[in-house]
Design a protein around this motif. Structure first.
Motif, PDB file in Angstrom:
ATOM      1  N   ALA A   1       7.830  -1.212   5.431  1.00 13.63           N
ATOM      2  CA  ALA A   1       7.820  -1.393   6.883  1.00 13.63           C
ATOM      3  C   ALA A   1       7.944  -0.052   7.599  1.00 13.63           C
ATOM      4  N   THR A   2       8.822   0.818   7.090  1.00 12.22           N
ATOM      5  CA  THR A   2       9.010   2.136   7.704  1.00 12.22           C
ATOM      6  C   THR A   2       7.719   2.943   7.683  1.00 12.22           C
ATOM      7  N   ALA A   3       7.032   2.928   6.534  1.00  9.28           N
ATOM      8  CA  ALA A   3       5.791   3.681   6.398  1.00  9.28           C
ATOM      9  C   ALA A   3       4.713   3.129   7.323  1.00  9.28           C
TER      10      ALA A   3
ATOM     11  N   GLY B   1      10.962  12.451  -1.194  1.00  9.29           N
ATOM     12  CA  GLY B   1      10.363  11.577  -0.195  1.00  9.29           C
ATOM     13  C   GLY B   1       8.977  11.109  -0.609  1.00  9.29           C
ATOM     14  N   LEU B   2       8.522  10.056   0.044  1.00 11.26           N
ATOM     15  CA  LEU B   2       7.177   9.525  -0.182  1.00 11.26           C
ATOM     16  C   LEU B   2       6.171  10.375   0.582  1.00 11.26           C
ATOM     17  N   VAL B   3       5.087  10.761  -0.067  1.00 10.73           N
ATOM     18  CA  VAL B   3       4.041  11.539   0.593  1.00 10.73           C
ATOM     19  C   VAL B   3       2.777  10.696   0.659  1.00 10.73           C
ATOM     20  N   LEU B   4       2.308  10.449   1.885  1.00 12.39           N
ATOM     21  CA  LEU B   4       1.068   9.717   2.120  1.00 12.39           C
ATOM     22  C   LEU B   4      -0.013  10.696   2.532  1.00 12.39           C
TER      23      LEU B   4
ATOM     24  N   PRO C   1       0.819  -1.218   0.000  1.00 17.35           N
ATOM     25  CA  PRO C   1       0.000   0.000   0.000  1.00 17.35           C
ATOM     26  C   PRO C   1       0.851   1.265   0.000  1.00 17.35           C
ATOM     27  N   PHE C   2       2.159   1.099   0.204  1.00 24.20           N
ATOM     28  CA  PHE C   2       3.061   2.251   0.261  1.00 24.20           C
ATOM     29  C   PHE C   2       4.066   2.230  -0.895  1.00 24.20           C
ATOM     30  N   GLU C   3       3.632   1.726  -2.038  1.00 22.77           N
ATOM     31  CA  GLU C   3       4.500   1.644  -3.210  1.00 22.77           C
ATOM     32  C   GLU C   3       4.966   3.039  -3.621  1.00 22.77           C
ATOM     33  N   PRO C   4       6.276   3.282  -3.707  1.00 21.40           N
ATOM     34  CA  PRO C   4       6.759   4.620  -4.078  1.00 21.40           C
ATOM     35  C   PRO C   4       6.554   4.895  -5.554  1.00 21.40           C
ATOM     36  N   PRO C   5       6.168   6.100  -5.932  1.00 17.98           N
ATOM     37  CA  PRO C   5       6.043   6.456  -7.351  1.00 17.98           C
ATOM     38  C   PRO C   5       7.392   6.333  -8.052  1.00 17.98           C
TER      39      PRO C   5
ATOM     40  N   ALA D   1      -0.891  15.106   5.793  1.00 17.72           N
ATOM     41  CA  ALA D   1       0.040  14.427   4.883  1.00 17.72           C
ATOM     42  C   ALA D   1       1.241  13.976   5.687  1.00 17.72           C
ATOM     43  N   LEU D   2       1.695  12.777   5.427  1.00 18.37           N
ATOM     44  CA  LEU D   2       2.888  12.245   6.080  1.00 18.37           C
ATOM     45  C   LEU D   2       3.966  12.081   5.027  1.00 18.37           C
ATOM     46  N   LYS D   3       5.059  12.820   5.187  1.00 16.05           N
ATOM     47  CA  LYS D   3       6.180  12.724   4.254  1.00 16.05           C
ATOM     48  C   LYS D   3       7.276  11.892   4.891  1.00 16.05           C
ATOM     49  N   LEU D   4       7.781  10.913   4.161  1.00 12.61           N
ATOM     50  CA  LEU D   4       8.864  10.063   4.624  1.00 12.61           C
ATOM     51  C   LEU D   4      10.043  10.225   3.682  1.00 12.61           C
TER      52      LEU D   4
END
Length: 305
Positions: free
Chosen positions: A34-36, A58-61, A6-10, A72-75
């Motif tokens: 796992a981190t996300a 970074g990944l933005v959820l 569900p957290f596949e990076p673009p 928004a959660l940025k990793l």
């Protein structure tokens, strides 16, 4: 990562991190699922979806907090220094920039930044260029403040010293006269800085998103301390492809530098010098990443200045 995550990076993020951070990014991406998941659970959030195409650092959820508030959660990987981004956002406290919704120390736990939800699909690039530049100038003006006491941010002089050294070693890779002019301009500019303010560091139209409490707010800083002209220099080449494709490109580029400098009461020559240096330095990075056409466009722009 598995395609079912569900957290596949673009893919834009995957490519950008590979170019910027190399092998260290591969390890971070491999453990991102796992981190996300842990970052979402630690904050009691409900994840909605990954923002695509997203950014390049970074990944933005898109998430909701425990009380249902959109956020928004940025990793970001450690090499991207999310702790410094968090420190800058905390200092601005929503003035001209997206608001950080947690203690900035939280970014040191997992590289995550919990941010207010903006409209990620609507940036200044959605406006006509003249209007976008006007709004950009109004936004960046608010970010230029005194840095906090004991701040962790590097100086423009230190950051560009490393970049200038890379340029000197690349004299045979790029157009030597432009490299020499860019390095000479940088050396002259850092010798007598007029001010030391907190800067966004990576400001351009795509880094300004629509919000609710303010029409436009900056995101994704790469904070640094120095003079305003350095911060404005990246903006001078926004929509560079359109400039290069136009027969009036050279004149338009020079007028843009002059108008932006005048609108923010900056020295035209200092803005021109930083615009030259930053364009040539970006061209080197594009060249080394294999993006030859991007490098050529950047060098053409630099030659106009």
């Amino acid at each position: 990562m598995a395609g079912t995550s569900p957290f596949e990076p673009p893919q834009r993020l995957v490519r950008a991190l590979a170019e910027t951070h190399g092998e260290s990014a591969e390890g971070w991406l491999a453990g991102l699922g796992a981190t996300a998941g842990e970052a979402v659970a630690r904050r009691g959030l409900t994840a909605e979806r990954v923002q695509t195409p997203g950014g390049r650092s970074g990944l933005v959820l898109l998430v909701r907090t425990a009380d249902g508030t959109p956020a928004a959660l940025k990793l970001a990987p450690p090499a991207a220094r999310p702790d410094l981004e968090a420190a800058a956002l905390a200092h601005w406290d929503g003035w001209g920039a997206v608001r950080l919704l947690e203690d900035p120390a939280g970014s040191r736990e997992d590289g995550g930044l919990l941010l207010e939800r903006l409209q990620p699909e609507v940036s200044l690039r959605s406006l006509p260029d003249a209007k976008a530049l006007l709004e950009a100038a109004g936004t960046i003006r608010r970010l230029w403040v005194e840095p906090p006491a004991g701040h962790p941010f590097e100086s423009v002089a230190d950051r560009t010293a490393r970049q200038a050294e890379s340029l000197r070693s690349a004299a045979d890779e790029l157009a030597r006269p432009l490299v020499e002019s860019a390095v000479a301009a940088r050396d002259e500019l850092v010798a007598d800085p007029p001010e030391r303010l907190l800067l966004h560091g990576s400001f351009r139209q795509g880094k300004v998103l629509a919000g609710e409490r303010s029409p436009w707010l900056a995101v994704g800083p790469d904070p640094v301390v120095g003079e305003r002209a350095y911060d404005l220099a990246r903006l001078t080449r926004d929509r560079i492809e359109d400039l290069v494709a136009s027969s009036s490109g050279p004149g338009t580029a020079r007028r843009r530098v002059s108008r932006l400098a005048d609108s923010l009461d900056l020295d035209r020559d200092r803005l021109r010098g930083w615009s030259l240096f930053r364009a040539v330095e970006s061209a080197l990075r594009a060249h080394r990443a294999g993006h030859r056409q991007d490098a050529e466009i950047l060098l053409e722009f630099a030659g106009w200045l």
